[in-house]
Motif scaffolding. Structure first.
Motif, PDB file in Angstrom:
ATOM      1  N   ASP A 164      38.102  68.291  94.946  1.00  0.00           N
ATOM      2  CA  ASP A 164      37.371  67.893  93.753  1.00  0.00           C
ATOM      3  C   ASP A 164      36.350  66.826  94.146  1.00  0.00           C
ATOM      4  OD1 ASP A 164      36.944  66.309  91.092  1.00  0.00           O
ATOM      5  OD2 ASP A 164      37.960  68.156  90.498  1.00  0.00           O
ATOM      6  N   GLU A 165      35.238  66.784  93.454  1.00  0.00           N
ATOM      7  CA  GLU A 165      34.225  65.780  93.767  1.00  0.00           C
ATOM      8  C   GLU A 165      34.790  64.367  93.656  1.00  0.00           C
ATOM      9  OE1 GLU A 165      29.666  64.458  92.475  1.00  0.00           O
ATOM     10  OE2 GLU A 165      30.538  66.314  91.673  1.00  0.00           O
ATOM     11  N   ALA A 166      35.836  64.203  92.842  1.00  0.00           N
ATOM     12  CA  ALA A 166      36.467  62.886  92.705  1.00  0.00           C
ATOM     13  C   ALA A 166      37.014  62.389  94.038  1.00  0.00           C
ATOM     14  CB  ALA A 166      37.595  62.951  91.674  1.00  0.00           C
ATOM     15  N   VAL A 167      37.450  63.310  94.908  1.00  0.00           N
ATOM     16  CA  VAL A 167      37.953  62.912  96.225  1.00  0.00           C
ATOM     17  C   VAL A 167      36.850  62.237  97.029  1.00  0.00           C
ATOM     18  CG1 VAL A 167      38.942  63.758  98.386  1.00  0.00           C
ATOM     19  CG2 VAL A 167      39.649  64.781  96.215  1.00  0.00           C
ATOM     20  N   LEU A 168      35.625  62.738  96.889  1.00  0.00           N
ATOM     21  CA  LEU A 168      34.495  62.166  97.621  1.00  0.00           C
ATOM     22  C   LEU A 168      34.061  60.837  97.019  1.00  0.00           C
ATOM     23  CD1 LEU A 168      34.486  65.209  98.435  1.00  0.00           C
ATOM     24  CD2 LEU A 168      31.983  65.083  98.448  1.00  0.00           C
ATOM     25  N   ARG A 169      34.146  60.724  95.694  1.00  0.00           N
ATOM     26  CA  ARG A 169      33.591  59.554  95.017  1.00  0.00           C
ATOM     27  C   ARG A 169      34.569  58.392  94.906  1.00  0.00           C
ATOM     28  NH1 ARG A 169      28.284  60.818  95.452  1.00  0.00           N
ATOM     29  NH2 ARG A 169      27.854  62.904  94.613  1.00  0.00           N
ATOM     30  N   ARG A 170      35.869  58.672  94.964  1.00  0.00           N
ATOM     31  CA  ARG A 170      36.859  57.593  94.836  1.00  0.00           C
ATOM     32  C   ARG A 170      36.880  56.785  96.123  1.00  0.00           C
ATOM     33  NH1 ARG A 170      40.761  56.692  91.333  1.00  0.00           N
ATOM     34  NH2 ARG A 170      40.454  58.780  90.437  1.00  0.00           N
ATOM     35  N   LYS A 171      36.537  55.520  96.047  1.00  0.00           N
ATOM     36  CA  LYS A 171      36.369  54.695  97.241  1.00  0.00           C
ATOM     37  C   LYS A 171      37.731  54.155  97.704  1.00  0.00           C
ATOM     38  CE  LYS A 171      32.728  52.071  97.143  1.00  0.00           C
ATOM     39  NZ  LYS A 171      31.826  50.906  96.930  1.00  0.00           N
ATOM     40  N   VAL A 172      38.436  54.985  98.439  1.00  0.00           N
ATOM     41  CA  VAL A 172      39.747  54.606  98.963  1.00  0.00           C
ATOM     42  C   VAL A 172      39.560  53.796 100.247  1.00  0.00           C
ATOM     43  CG1 VAL A 172      41.908  55.475  99.943  1.00  0.00           C
ATOM     44  CG2 VAL A 172      40.869  56.629  97.975  1.00  0.00           C
ATOM     45  N   GLY A 173      39.951  52.537 100.223  1.00  0.00           N
ATOM     46  CA  GLY A 173      39.873  51.701 101.421  1.00  0.00           C
ATOM     47  C   GLY A 173      38.522  51.082 101.683  1.00  0.00           C
ATOM     48  N   GLY A 174      37.534  51.346 100.854  1.00  0.00           N
ATOM     49  CA  GLY A 174      36.216  50.765 101.054  1.00  0.00           C
ATOM     50  C   GLY A 174      35.229  51.750 101.641  1.00  0.00           C
ATOM     51  N   ALA A 175      33.977  51.330 101.715  1.00  0.00           N
ATOM     52  CA  ALA A 175      32.887  52.211 102.125  1.00  0.00           C
ATOM     53  C   ALA A 175      33.054  52.699 103.564  1.00  0.00           C
ATOM     54  CB  ALA A 175      31.550  51.490 101.970  1.00  0.00           C
ATOM     55  N   ALA A 176      33.428  51.808 104.482  1.00  0.00           N
ATOM     56  CA  ALA A 176      33.557  52.195 105.884  1.00  0.00           C
ATOM     57  C   ALA A 176      34.670  53.226 106.073  1.00  0.00           C
ATOM     58  CB  ALA A 176      33.824  50.963 106.748  1.00  0.00           C
ATOM     59  N   VAL A 177      35.782  53.027 105.387  1.00  0.00           N
ATOM     60  CA  VAL A 177      36.904  53.967 105.482  1.00  0.00           C
ATOM     61  C   VAL A 177      36.503  55.326 104.929  1.00  0.00           C
ATOM     62  CG1 VAL A 177      39.212  54.496 104.558  1.00  0.00           C
ATOM     63  CG2 VAL A 177      38.704  52.214 105.470  1.00  0.00           C
ATOM     64  N   MET A 178      35.791  55.331 103.824  1.00  0.00           N
ATOM     65  CA  MET A 178      35.365  56.591 103.223  1.00  0.00           C
ATOM     66  C   MET A 178      34.359  57.320 104.106  1.00  0.00           C
ATOM     67  SD  MET A 178      37.034  57.328 100.548  1.00  0.00           S
ATOM     68  CE  MET A 178      36.011  58.723 100.070  1.00  0.00           C
ATOM     69  N   ALA A 179      33.439  56.576 104.708  1.00  0.00           N
ATOM     70  CA  ALA A 179      32.464  57.208 105.603  1.00  0.00           C
ATOM     71  C   ALA A 179      33.175  57.884 106.761  1.00  0.00           C
ATOM     72  CB  ALA A 179      31.476  56.163 106.116  1.00  0.00           C
ATOM     73  N   GLU A 180      34.140  57.188 107.348  1.00  0.00           N
ATOM     74  CA  GLU A 180      34.897  57.767 108.467  1.00  0.00           C
ATOM     75  C   GLU A 180      35.686  58.989 108.026  1.00  0.00           C
ATOM     76  OE1 GLU A 180      38.116  56.210 111.779  1.00  0.00           O
ATOM     77  OE2 GLU A 180      38.341  55.577 109.689  1.00  0.00           O
ATOM     78  N   ALA A 181      36.323  58.896 106.857  1.00  0.00           N
ATOM     79  CA  ALA A 181      37.154  60.001 106.370  1.00  0.00           C
ATOM     80  C   ALA A 181      36.324  61.247 106.109  1.00  0.00           C
ATOM     81  CB  ALA A 181      37.888  59.575 105.100  1.00  0.00           C
ATOM     82  N   LEU A 182      35.175  61.080 105.463  1.00  0.00           N
ATOM     83  CA  LEU A 182      34.341  62.235 105.128  1.00  0.00           C
ATOM     84  C   LEU A 182      33.677  62.824 106.374  1.00  0.00           C
ATOM     85  CD1 LEU A 182      32.702  61.060 101.783  1.00  0.00           C
ATOM     86  CD2 LEU A 182      34.644  62.601 102.113  1.00  0.00           C
ATOM     87  N   LEU A 183      33.291  61.983 107.308  1.00  0.00           N
ATOM     88  CA  LEU A 183      32.716  62.492 108.548  1.00  0.00           C
ATOM     89  C   LEU A 183      33.756  63.262 109.359  1.00  0.00           C
ATOM     90  CD1 LEU A 183      30.449  59.508 109.641  1.00  0.00           C
ATOM     91  CD2 LEU A 183      29.712  61.762 108.805  1.00  0.00           C
TER      92      LEU A 183
END
Length: 279
Positions: A164-183
């Motif tokens: 769900d798009e919510a998985v991408l938008r929910r900032k789990v752990g902060g911006a750096a953590v999300m960038a790493e997770a999505l990459l």
């Protein structure tokens, strides 16, 4: 019933007990349906026990020992299956996942466990258990990362997820953590190890608004579906129920972006998080 292939007893306790159960049942001249009937379970369920995709419960083990004349073999060895590093509601699903040939998962809120990075998993477990010691959190993270090694094999299992798009938008752990997770997800998708789609907010209502959905198929056993919520989970093997969940997943996937469009969105959101962390 289709005869399951011989399993490697050293692979896991369920495989060992399953192979022994099949041997004892055939020696006693019983069908899978006949063995399961007194327990009010189907022959299909017995077949799943024999194939190693379902966990043998103690009440079943006692019945098998009594009916098959195996003394207390199954009762004694059933104890090995009771030990698990996963929560009770998820243990059977995790064990089935480990021997599945394909896994399809719709994730409405969080990144699927098999795709989580260390930082993302740490943030999730810390949110779940805010007063736990750091040692306990690290143990949970290690177990999750060990489970994710299921994808180290280049081809098996096939893993297809709709996020769900919510998985991408929910900032789990902060911006750096999300960038790493999505990459990380993008890398797996680009390397053709997984299939990923994103269900955009614009899709509106859909059949799986109620929660997560996981479908698993096996080489020598019928498919299973797993649905879960906060601290609860249910593994489904009824053919009609599994078929209904398969339809749900198909319709959710039909409403989602294509894999190519999804990868582009994941990459774009990851870059936004990276820029946010390093303006």
């Amino acid at each position: 019933m289709t005869r399951p292939k011989d399993l490697d007893p050293s692979s896991n306790p369920r495989a060992f007990l399953g192979a022994e159960l099949r041997h004892a049942r055939e020696r006693a001249g019983l069908s899978q349906d006949a063995l399961g009937s007194p327990l009010f379970v189907s022959g299909t369920f017995i077949g799943q026990l024999e194939a190693g995709t379902r966990r043998m419960q103690l009440e079943y083990a006692r019945h098998f020992d009594e009916v098959l004349g195996t003394d207390d073999f199954f009762t004694r060895n059933c104890g090995a299956l009771a030990k698990s590093k996963y929560p009770d509601h998820f243990t059977e699903a995790a064990e089935a996942e480990a021997v599945a040939t394909s896994i399809k998962q719709y994730a409405p809120l969080l990144m699927p466990g098999l795709l989580q990075t260390r930082g993302y998993a740490h943030a999730v477990f810390r949110a779940y258990q805010p007063t736990a010691t750091e040692e306990d959190i690290e143990e949970l993270v290690a177990d999750r990362l060990e489970r994710a090694r299921l994808l180290d094999d280049p081809t098996t299992p096939l893993f297809w997820t709709v996020l769900d798009e919510a998985v991408l938008r929910r900032k789990v752990g902060g911006a750096a953590v999300m960038a790493e997770a999505l990459l990380h997800v993008a890398t797996l998708a680009r390397s053709c190890r997984i299939i990923v789609q994103v269900l955009p907010f614009a899709a509106g209502a859909h059949m799986s608004l109620g929660g997560t959905l996981r479908l698993m198929k096996f080489a020598d056993a019928p498919p299973l579906a797993f649905v879960d919520g906060l601290g609860i989970g249910r593994l489904e093997d009824d053919p009609a129920t599994v078929a209904r969940h398969e339809l749900t997943y198909a319709l959710v996937g039909a409403s989602a972006l294509s894999p190519q469009e999804s990868l582009a969105l994941i990459q774009s959101v990851a870059e936004d998080y990276a820029h946010e962390d390093h303006p």
